[in-house]
Design a protein around this motif. Structure first.
Motif: not given
Lengths: 114, 112
Positions: B2-9, B106-107
């Motif tokens: 799994a990749g790097v997860v960011q939130s929110p978009r 990114g956000t």
């Protein structure tokens, strides 16, 4: 400070033609150089890196880059461009003052037309 | 993997409001970075973590920005209060020390 410069804001090339995206660097010591690609609304994706060894580095998606110490350049190349190669391309250099953090150029927009 | 997860978009806020961004790095990556990318520019480093320790925060505007990486895994970047000039894309990246950085999507922050 370690830095890179990308002299072209935009590069236009016809599909099937070779492409070159230019990058020059300014470092103290040995350069650790990278190319990343960014598609719209996406993060940066790693293409290739030069640490040491052969001056011609091969990377993802058919891209390669040529390291030239005398000209302090690290140009990105591809023999035959695809429309899907259209994206933002960033050259980067490792910042020796900050571990493996990278200092990026301002980016070059590549547009490949059919 | 799994990749790097960011939130929110995406996030739209009014100036002077607080905002927070979250990042979940790739499992096993001990180094985490926050970058800011202004429109038409390359990413600029804000802060770098080695495990839970902020080892380089020299570019972080500490009067309004803060970051934390509890337990050396997830990280949060906060801005309080936000200003118009903070509108940008905030990118999180991680790496297993000497390897290339892996970036999240990114956000995109818009401050009105």
């Amino acid at each position: 400070a370690q830095s890179v410069a990308q002299p072209e804001d935009q590069v236009n090339v016809a599909e099937g033609n070779p492409l070159t995206v230019k990058c020059t660097y300014s470092v103290s010591g040995n350069p650790y150089l990278f190319w990343y690609v960014q598609y719209p609304n996406r993060g940066l994706q790693f293409l290739l890196k030069y640490i040491t060894g052969d001056n011609l580095v091969k990377g993802s998606y058919g891209f390669e880059a040529e390291f030239n110490k005398s000209q302090t350049s690290f140009h990105l190349k591809k023999p035959s461009a695809l429309v899907s190669d259209s994206a933002l391309y960033f050259c980067a250099v490792r910042d020796s003052n900050s571990g493996y953090a990278l200092n990026f150029g301002k980016g070059t927009s590549l547009l490949v037309t059919p | 993997e799994a990749g790097v997860v960011q939130s929110p978009r995406y996030k739209i806020i009014e100036k002077k409001q607080p905002v927070a961004f979250w990042c979940n790095p790739i499992s096993g990556h001990n180094t985490l970075y926050w970058y800011r990318q202004n429109l038409g520019q390359g990413p600029e480093l804000l802060i770098r973590y080695e495990n839970e320790e902020a080892v380089d925060d020299s570019q972080l505007p500490k009067d309004r920005f803060s970051a934390e990486r509890l337990k050396g895994v997830d990280s949060t970047l906060k801005i309080q209060p936000a200003e118009l000039g903070d509108s940008a894309v905030y990118l999180c990246a991680s790496s297993p020390s000497a390897s290339p950085l892996h970036f999240g999507n990114g956000t995109r922050l818009t401050v009105t």
